[in-house]
Design an enzyme around this catalytic site. Sequence first.
Site, short mmCIF file in Angstrom:
data_model
loop_
_atom_site.label_atom_id
_atom_site.label_comp_id
_atom_site.label_asym_id
_atom_site.label_seq_id
_atom_site.Cartn_x
_atom_site.Cartn_y
_atom_site.Cartn_z
N ARG A 1 -2.07 -7.20 -3.75
CA ARG A 1 -1.26 -6.02 -3.61
C ARG A 1 0.07 -6.26 -4.80
NH1 ARG A 1 -2.28 -4.20 1.26
NH2 ARG A 1 -3.06 -5.37 3.25
N ASN B 1 2.69 7.69 -1.90
CA ASN B 1 2.65 6.49 -1.39
C ASN B 1 1.44 6.62 -1.46
OD1 ASN B 1 1.73 4.30 0.02
ND2 ASN B 1 3.41 4.03 2.04
N ASP C 1 -4.63 9.36 -12.84
CA ASP C 1 -4.67 10.23 -13.64
C ASP C 1 -4.52 11.62 -13.21
OD1 ASP C 1 -5.79 8.53 -16.21
OD2 ASP C 1 -7.71 8.96 -15.73
N HIS D 1 6.70 2.52 -1.81
CA HIS D 1 5.52 1.65 -0.91
C HIS D 1 6.52 1.19 0.66
CE1 HIS D 1 2.60 1.52 -2.83
NE2 HIS D 1 3.19 1.43 -4.61
N TYR E 1 5.29 -2.35 9.00
CA TYR E 1 5.41 -1.16 8.69
C TYR E 1 6.18 -0.11 9.41
CZ TYR E 1 1.06 -1.53 5.76
OH TYR E 1 0.60 -2.59 4.48
N HIS F 1 -4.00 0.34 -5.84
CA HIS F 1 -4.02 -1.08 -6.27
C HIS F 1 -5.74 -0.79 -6.88
CE1 HIS F 1 -1.05 -2.51 -3.50
NE2 HIS F 1 -1.76 -2.26 -3.20
O1 CA2 Z 1 3.88 -0.97 2.14
C1 CA2 Z 1 2.94 0.13 2.12
O2 CA2 Z 1 3.48 2.01 2.22
C2 CA2 Z 1 1.60 0.32 1.31
O3 CA2 Z 1 1.71 1.59 0.49
C3 CA2 Z 1 0.76 0.01 2.55
C4 CA2 Z 1 -0.67 0.99 2.32
C5 CA2 Z 1 -1.17 -0.46 1.47
O4 CA2 Z 1 -2.77 -0.82 1.37
C6 CA2 Z 1 0.07 -1.00 0.56
O5 CA2 Z 1 -0.63 -2.39 -0.43
C7 CA2 Z 1 1.42 -1.07 0.65
C8 CA2 Z 1 -1.29 0.65 4.29
C9 CA2 Z 1 -1.11 1.49 4.73
C10 CA2 Z 1 -1.79 1.84 6.21
O6 CA2 Z 1 -0.98 1.77 7.10
C11 CA2 Z 1 -1.51 1.56 7.83
C12 CA2 Z 1 -0.40 1.54 9.29
C13 CA2 Z 1 0.16 1.03 10.42
C14 CA2 Z 1 -1.67 0.04 10.64
C15 CA2 Z 1 -2.49 0.19 9.41
C16 CA2 Z 1 -2.66 0.97 8.70
#
Ligand code: CA2
Length: 169
Positions: A136, A99, A112, A125, A47, A105
């Site tokens: 995902r 986001n 909605d 994302h 991320y 998912h």
């Molecule tokens: O890639 C993305 O932006 C996601 O939306 C991020 C979500 C994930 O569940 C999606 O599949 C894809 C997860 C967000 C969690 O963010 C974190 C950031 C730093 C550390 C831990 C979690």
Amino acid sequence: MTKPPKSAAGASRQRTKPQASKAAARRVLVLHGPNLNLLGTREPHIYGSETLDDINQRLAQLGRGYGAVVECFQSNHEGALIERVHAAKMQKYAYIIINPAGYTHTSVALRDALTGVGIPFIEVHISNVHAREPFRHHSYFSAVATGTICGLGSRGYDLALQFALQPKN
Ligand code: CA2
């Protein structure tokens, strides 16, 4: 003492509304789903190392360059995100960038809400969800979004905002 009569010109000036010199600033709402408050603290290989605040500040600045107002909201609660979407309708937001994070998912209810208010939205994302675990790969949002950006890191938000602020959008 009686007041002097108003001239026709004066009366007409009083009735005239102030010059509509400025159009109302376009408003864009950026919604961040659960756990995105942890950005920059863990999993930088997935991320990135920016914090959510870094991203939000950059988006606000980018919006100002377009004469627009960008408001950002993060929640770890589905209901809070849904209520923020409902409020956006009353507040006349032109566009939503979302986001939905893990709710991507799972959440028919958040989808909605977005279709219910009818505000166009872009799904963003940070990671390339299609290169990750199979769970995902499906999004409840993509089919009803204007478009989806994934895998471009936090730059995906900037690109979505630039698109949303194009005059024809
Ligand atoms: O890639 C993305 O932006 C996601 O939306 C991020 C979500 C994930 O569940 C999606 O599949 C894809 C997860 C967000 C969690 O963010 C974190 C950031 C730093 C550390 C831990 C979690």
